[in-house]
Design a protein around this motif. Structure first.
Motif, PDB file in Angstrom:
ATOM      1  N   HIS A 115     -23.755 -64.830  28.719  1.00 38.60           N
ATOM      2  CA  HIS A 115     -24.650 -65.966  29.287  1.00 38.60           C
ATOM      3  C   HIS A 115     -26.196 -65.744  29.166  1.00 38.60           C
ATOM      4  O   HIS A 115     -26.962 -66.860  29.033  1.00 38.60           O
ATOM      5  CB  HIS A 115     -24.570 -66.092  31.040  1.00 38.60           C
ATOM      6  CG  HIS A 115     -22.951 -66.281  31.156  1.00 38.60           C
ATOM      7  ND1 HIS A 115     -22.430 -67.384  30.880  1.00 38.60           N
ATOM      8  CD2 HIS A 115     -21.777 -65.378  31.559  1.00 38.60           C
ATOM      9  CE1 HIS A 115     -21.004 -67.552  31.271  1.00 38.60           C
ATOM     10  NE2 HIS A 115     -21.027 -66.279  31.693  1.00 38.60           N
ATOM     11  N   LEU A 116     -26.709 -64.786  28.886  1.00 37.52           N
ATOM     12  CA  LEU A 116     -28.082 -64.317  28.378  1.00 37.52           C
ATOM     13  C   LEU A 116     -28.328 -65.185  27.057  1.00 37.52           C
ATOM     14  O   LEU A 116     -29.394 -65.394  26.660  1.00 37.52           O
ATOM     15  CB  LEU A 116     -28.421 -62.872  28.579  1.00 37.52           C
ATOM     16  CG  LEU A 116     -28.149 -62.401  30.125  1.00 37.52           C
ATOM     17  CD1 LEU A 116     -28.749 -60.949  30.188  1.00 37.52           C
ATOM     18  CD2 LEU A 116     -29.133 -63.382  30.989  1.00 37.52           C
ATOM     19  N   LEU A 119     -28.682 -68.559  27.199  1.00 33.65           N
ATOM     20  CA  LEU A 119     -30.000 -68.610  27.692  1.00 33.65           C
ATOM     21  C   LEU A 119     -30.949 -68.419  26.484  1.00 33.65           C
ATOM     22  O   LEU A 119     -32.019 -69.591  26.641  1.00 33.65           O
ATOM     23  CB  LEU A 119     -30.532 -67.620  28.918  1.00 33.65           C
ATOM     24  CG  LEU A 119     -31.992 -67.573  29.323  1.00 33.65           C
ATOM     25  CD1 LEU A 119     -32.251 -68.892  30.095  1.00 33.65           C
ATOM     26  CD2 LEU A 119     -32.266 -66.334  30.030  1.00 33.65           C
ATOM     27  N   LEU A 133     -32.924 -73.624  32.364  1.00 35.16           N
ATOM     28  CA  LEU A 133     -32.519 -72.141  31.872  1.00 35.16           C
ATOM     29  C   LEU A 133     -32.126 -71.564  33.334  1.00 35.16           C
ATOM     30  O   LEU A 133     -31.496 -70.478  32.814  1.00 35.16           O
ATOM     31  CB  LEU A 133     -33.886 -71.818  31.278  1.00 35.16           C
ATOM     32  CG  LEU A 133     -34.557 -72.273  30.236  1.00 35.16           C
ATOM     33  CD1 LEU A 133     -35.826 -71.689  29.674  1.00 35.16           C
ATOM     34  CD2 LEU A 133     -33.553 -72.251  28.958  1.00 35.16           C
ATOM     35  N   LEU A 134     -32.067 -72.326  34.321  1.00 39.43           N
ATOM     36  CA  LEU A 134     -31.481 -71.444  35.325  1.00 39.43           C
ATOM     37  C   LEU A 134     -30.082 -71.373  35.605  1.00 39.43           C
ATOM     38  O   LEU A 134     -29.288 -70.377  35.998  1.00 39.43           O
ATOM     39  CB  LEU A 134     -31.958 -72.054  36.788  1.00 39.43           C
ATOM     40  CG  LEU A 134     -33.378 -72.087  37.062  1.00 39.43           C
ATOM     41  CD1 LEU A 134     -33.634 -72.877  38.340  1.00 39.43           C
ATOM     42  CD2 LEU A 134     -33.727 -70.590  37.344  1.00 39.43           C
ATOM     43  N   PRO A 136     -27.719 -70.793  32.776  1.00 32.71           N
ATOM     44  CA  PRO A 136     -27.078 -69.437  32.493  1.00 32.71           C
ATOM     45  C   PRO A 136     -27.362 -68.358  33.160  1.00 32.71           C
ATOM     46  O   PRO A 136     -26.517 -67.219  33.194  1.00 32.71           O
ATOM     47  CB  PRO A 136     -27.521 -69.507  30.933  1.00 32.71           C
ATOM     48  CG  PRO A 136     -28.790 -70.323  30.811  1.00 32.71           C
ATOM     49  CD  PRO A 136     -28.643 -71.502  31.947  1.00 32.71           C
ATOM     50  N   LEU A 137     -28.228 -68.409  33.922  1.00 34.49           N
ATOM     51  CA  LEU A 137     -28.893 -67.180  34.603  1.00 34.49           C
ATOM     52  C   LEU A 137     -27.960 -67.137  35.817  1.00 34.49           C
ATOM     53  O   LEU A 137     -27.553 -66.186  36.351  1.00 34.49           O
ATOM     54  CB  LEU A 137     -30.386 -67.279  35.095  1.00 34.49           C
ATOM     55  CG  LEU A 137     -31.456 -67.158  34.045  1.00 34.49           C
ATOM     56  CD1 LEU A 137     -32.759 -67.239  34.702  1.00 34.49           C
ATOM     57  CD2 LEU A 137     -31.354 -65.594  33.415  1.00 34.49           C
ATOM     58  N   VAL A 138     -27.608 -68.095  36.503  1.00 32.32           N
ATOM     59  CA  VAL A 138     -26.798 -68.250  37.565  1.00 32.32           C
ATOM     60  C   VAL A 138     -25.252 -67.957  37.137  1.00 32.32           C
ATOM     61  O   VAL A 138     -24.721 -67.234  37.626  1.00 32.32           O
ATOM     62  CB  VAL A 138     -26.970 -69.769  38.232  1.00 32.32           C
ATOM     63  CG1 VAL A 138     -25.822 -69.727  39.364  1.00 32.32           C
ATOM     64  CG2 VAL A 138     -28.117 -69.995  39.036  1.00 32.32           C
ATOM     65  N   ALA A 140     -24.383 -66.145  34.606  1.00 36.58           N
ATOM     66  CA  ALA A 140     -24.664 -64.611  34.332  1.00 36.58           C
ATOM     67  C   ALA A 140     -24.464 -63.880  35.712  1.00 36.58           C
ATOM     68  O   ALA A 140     -23.649 -62.748  35.643  1.00 36.58           O
ATOM     69  CB  ALA A 140     -25.797 -64.284  33.625  1.00 36.58           C
ATOM     70  N   ALA A 141     -24.993 -64.170  36.575  1.00 35.61           N
ATOM     71  CA  ALA A 141     -25.061 -63.447  38.078  1.00 35.61           C
ATOM     72  C   ALA A 141     -23.601 -63.613  38.617  1.00 35.61           C
ATOM     73  O   ALA A 141     -23.181 -62.639  39.144  1.00 35.61           O
ATOM     74  CB  ALA A 141     -26.111 -64.175  38.912  1.00 35.61           C
TER      75      ALA A 141
END
Length: 240
Positions: A115-116, A119, A133-134, A136-138, A140-141
């Motif tokens: 997922h990064l 991003l 961009l949030l 793929p960050l979400v 990934a988490a």
């Protein structure tokens, strides 16, 4: 191949892609590895090479039809080999704690990076507002917490069985989770399905829409799973 068919782990609770596509796809790979006298650890490493190459290309290559197909093929093969190593271990009786750890280690690497990589791809090649961009960050988490939740729950159940070998048996898995409808319903959480979605990476609006929908669904599924894991672990403690 006949012996491998009998060496499959239970499909209960497995999503449709893993259940109906990935494990059958991994079977001839496991048979080939057996014929080549490869060890499960060697298959795990080959799987990681395919997967991490695909992840790297997501971030490095401008999305085109051919690069997207190449990425999807690498990820699909890596995931199939991830199934093949376990099948080979069961076939040969060479499974080990070290092999299980290595398998989980590479699983955590791919979940921490794929997922990064999306991003980086969106930042470099997609024409999107910064707020996107949030996503793929979400994702990934969510993926990493989900993986930790599965591993931690399994670990605590093993500890409980060792500490209380004569305690009450665990409740059987719900019958509805063994059926085909359940396996279809949880496809959005299936890593294999995500691998296929990368074939559409070149088609920006479609990929962004599907990927975002998967991110939202996975966050919701994580919340439901966390509640179920907590109740399950708390139930083990209550039986002591």
């Amino acid at each position: 191949m006949s012996r491998l068919k009998e060496a499959q782990k239970s499909s209960k609770g497995a999503a449709a892609y893993s259940r109906y596509i990935n494990r059958p796809l991994g079977r001839p790979m496991a048979a080939t590895a057996y014929a080549l006298r490869m060890t499960p650890t060697q298959v795990t490493i080959v799987s990681a090479v395919f997967t991490l190459t695909g992840v790297a290309l997501i971030a490095l290559l401008p999305p085109t039809v051919w690069s997207s197909i190449l990425i999807a093929v690498l990820l699909v093969l890596g995931y199939a080999l991830d199934s093949a190593d376990g099948q080979l271990a069961r076939l040969t009786g060479t499974g080990s704690l070290a092999g299980e750890w290595l398998d989980h280690f590479f699983d955590s690497i791919k979940l921490a990076t794929i997922h990064l990589a999306v991003l980086v791809c969106w930042f470099r090649f997609f024409d999107l507002p910064d707020g996107w961009l949030l996503v793929p960050l979400v994702f990934a988490a969510s993926a990493n917490v989900f993986f930790f939740g599965i591993i931690a729950a399994d670990f605590l159940r093993r500890v409980h069985r060792l500490e209380h070998p004569h305690g009450p048996a665990e409740a059987p898995r719900e019958a509805w989770r063994s059926g085909g409808l359940y396996s279809l319903a949880v496809i959005p959480t299936d890593y294999g399905f995500l691998c296929l979605v990368f074939a559409l990476l070149w088609w920006q609006p479609v990929f962004v829409g599907i990927y975002t929908a998967l991110a939202v669904i996975n966050v919701l599924m994580l919340l439901l799973a966390a509640l179920r894991w907590y109740r399950s672990i708390r139930g083990l403690a209550a039986d002591v």
